[in-house]
Write an enzyme that holds these catalytic residues in place. Sequence first.
Site, short mmCIF file in Angstrom:
data_model
loop_
_atom_site.label_atom_id
_atom_site.label_comp_id
_atom_site.label_asym_id
_atom_site.label_seq_id
_atom_site.Cartn_x
_atom_site.Cartn_y
_atom_site.Cartn_z
N LYS A 87 -10.96 -3.00 -6.37
CA LYS A 87 -12.07 -2.97 -7.35
C LYS A 87 -12.42 -1.54 -7.73
CE LYS A 87 -14.16 -6.80 -4.84
NZ LYS A 87 -15.28 -7.04 -3.91
N HIS A 136 4.32 11.32 9.10
CA HIS A 136 4.26 10.05 9.83
C HIS A 136 4.32 10.43 11.32
CE1 HIS A 136 4.68 5.97 10.93
NE2 HIS A 136 5.71 5.59 10.20
N1 CP Z 1 9.32 3.16 10.65
C1 CP Z 1 8.34 2.63 9.91
O1 CP Z 1 7.37 3.30 9.53
O2 CP Z 1 8.52 1.29 9.65
P1 CP Z 1 7.51 0.41 8.82
O3 CP Z 1 7.52 0.93 7.39
O4 CP Z 1 8.06 -1.00 8.91
O5 CP Z 1 6.15 0.53 9.42
#
Ligand code: CP
Length: 309
Positions: A87, A136
């Site tokens: 939204k 990540h």
């Molecule tokens: N490796 C990893 O980040 O996998 P997903 O995108 O499935 O979380």
Amino acid sequence: MSILYGKDILRTDTLSDKELELILSTAARFESELGAKGRLDNMAGQVMATLFFEPSTRTRLSFESAMLRLGGGVITVADPKTSSAAKGESLADTARTVAGYADVIVMRHPQKGSAQEAADAVEVPVINAGDGAGQHPTQALLDVYTIQKEKGSLEGLTVTLAGDLKHGRTVHSLVYLLVRFGVRFLFVSPPSLAMPAQITADLRKTGANVSESTDLAAAMRESDIAYMTRIQRERFADPAEYERLKGSYVIDMAMVRQAKPGVVILHPLPRVDEIATQVDAYEGAAYFRQTANGVFIRMALLALVTGRD
Ligand code: CP
């Protein structure tokens, strides 16, 4: 309280060596305790919110598994279309709201820098589960944990990182951990998907040995670890460019037979076609063991940042 109590986990280059050591040792302790007891209660009474604005199988589910195995509870947004972000609510407002419901927030978002933005808006710890083509960190931590288990030590290994090194947030995070162990880096990618120059420069500044090439087979002949990544279709502005580059590199058994004996093959997954399924039976194919290790690393992170280790 641990040195990570109350902290956000947003990237790997800002983690201290002591913090890294603590995360790895806590993960090993939880792996052993979980094996002995089946379930722990460190996080009893605590709630984790997982906010996923991009698809995920491994990261979201292993975080949720980690929290449940520690005796805590989970609330989740797995599909952004079902949250009020659809939204037009800002990320900061969403984060502030969720911080009222949870003791720790785990977030994946397509925009680089989004985890920092959420963390700036709230007091509870925020764990970055992937911010666009940024970082990540929890994947990188589980990668290091896996290499340690597979090889005994990381010191002095030769590591090939191959595939989409431009967009691959897992490799962007991983190199900042590996460099601390004196590994030699071989980066293999199409020239247009090379590792960002800033990252390569950061590594070289520390004295790291970094080579770049387009020849995966040659790199594998020298490597103790081959870390494969997917060409990331979702990050390409031009679909024709993706079509041109997809399938650039495929590890098959012919390549494994020519590789350095004992090479360990890793991949953050999901794979598309960059590792042939015939390789799955090779004993050094560690990518499913790697994904299982994610639970122990994420147990460690959740417990450490909430003071429940
Ligand atoms: N490796 C990893 O980040 O996998 P997903 O995108 O499935 O979380």
